[in-house]
Design an enzyme around this catalytic site. Structure first.
Site, PDB file in Angstrom:
ATOM      1  N   ASP A 183     104.344  44.640 -45.314  1.00  0.00           N
ATOM      2  CA  ASP A 183     105.117  45.778 -45.806  1.00  0.00           C
ATOM      3  C   ASP A 183     106.454  45.242 -46.291  1.00  0.00           C
ATOM      4  O   ASP A 183     107.068  44.404 -45.618  1.00  0.00           O
ATOM      5  CB  ASP A 183     105.365  46.792 -44.684  1.00  0.00           C
ATOM      6  CG  ASP A 183     104.084  47.450 -44.183  1.00  0.00           C
ATOM      7  OD1 ASP A 183     103.009  47.171 -44.747  1.00  0.00           O
ATOM      8  OD2 ASP A 183     104.167  48.235 -43.225  1.00  0.00           O
TER       9      ASP A 183
ATOM     10  N   ASP B  45      96.160  58.896 -44.295  1.00  0.00           N
ATOM     11  CA  ASP B  45      96.909  58.668 -43.063  1.00  0.00           C
ATOM     12  C   ASP B  45      96.829  59.939 -42.240  1.00  0.00           C
ATOM     13  O   ASP B  45      97.335  60.982 -42.662  1.00  0.00           O
ATOM     14  CB  ASP B  45      98.363  58.326 -43.389  1.00  0.00           C
ATOM     15  CG  ASP B  45      98.468  57.110 -44.304  1.00  0.00           C
ATOM     16  OD1 ASP B  45      97.629  56.206 -44.162  1.00  0.00           O
ATOM     17  OD2 ASP B  45      99.373  57.077 -45.146  1.00  0.00           O
TER      18      ASP B  45
END
Length: 245
Positions: free
Chosen positions: A7, A129
């Site tokens: 990330d 998600d």
């Protein structure tokens, strides 16, 4: 398949806890060197999340992603803040193999359906998600998990399956960045219900036993971020747990 992940915020390798930007750990690592190390250990796919872009689409780290793709041989999938077809095309033109679409699939499904048709099933991956509520419903969150979406995972699969949905990445938000193990029950359930979709599992992976458990759930791939960054195990060891990766 083992898919190592990094990330990125402002060009730095970071990890968030349960998607919370206020709970950020920054690693003193070169993104390229880290991904090259994963590649050298046998990773054939790498996953990059542009967290700056996820929070502010006007500040997407496209130049950095282009540099990473240029210097890596592995296949790259990229997500974070993708809001327009121009951005999808830009990433694919840079050499990104698969673009990961999250919030937009909930907010503007017709647009994402058109991308599946235009660019093909292998170029688009949905990122679903989920927050699992007390009733056991899988509610898909949007906007970098900063707000709930209100749609269920099942309703989104029904929306996109007729348009050739083939790849979907599913994260149980309650597990992400926690190193508490993966929600294998979730993956067993969706793999059994939708066997034609290649499901990527994400969130909570801490040990090689977790890797084996996800493999046994029937998922096609596993995204591993934090556990690799803090050296709980290596990519090579993970691949040994998941033959044919």
């Amino acid at each position: 398949m083992i898919i190592p992940a990094i990330d990125l915020i402002e060009g730095q390798v970071v990890r968030l806890y349960q998607g919370d930007y206020a709970q950020q750990t920054t690693f003193d690592l070169s993104p390229l060197a880290q991904l090259q190390a994963y590649q050298a250990q046998g990773a054939t796919w790498l996953h990059i999340v542009d967290l700056t872009g996820a929070k502010d689409p006007d500040r997407r780290q496209t130049r950095l992603i282009g540099e990473l793709v240029e210097n890596l041989e592995a296949n790259i999938q990229v997500g974070g803040g993708i809001r327009s077809e121009a951005q999808v095309k830009e990433l694919l033109d840079l050499g990104v193999k698969r673009v990961v679409i999250g919030s937009l699939a909930v907010k503007q499904p017709e647009l994402v359906q058109s991308w599946l048709e235009t660019y093909g099933s292998d170029a688009i991956c949905l990122a679903l998600d989920v927050n699992i509520n007390q009733a056991g419903e899988k509610i898909v969150a949007v906007s970098g998990w900063q707000s709930g979406g209100g749609k269920t995972l099942e309703s989104l699969v029904a929306t996109f399956a007729p348009y050739g949905l083939k790849h979907a990445l599913v994260t149980d938000i309650s597990r992400d960045g926690t190193l508490q193990g993966s929600n294998t029950q979730l993956y067993q359930e969706i793999v059994a219900r939708y066997p034609d979709i290649e499901w990527q599992a994400s969130g909570g992976i801490a040990t090689l036993d977790d890797v084996s458990a996800v493999r046994n759930s029937g998922a096609s791939g596993i995204i591993i971020g934090k556990a690799l960054l803090i050296n709980n195990f290596t990519v090579q060891e993970a691949i040994a747990c998941w033959p044919n990766a």
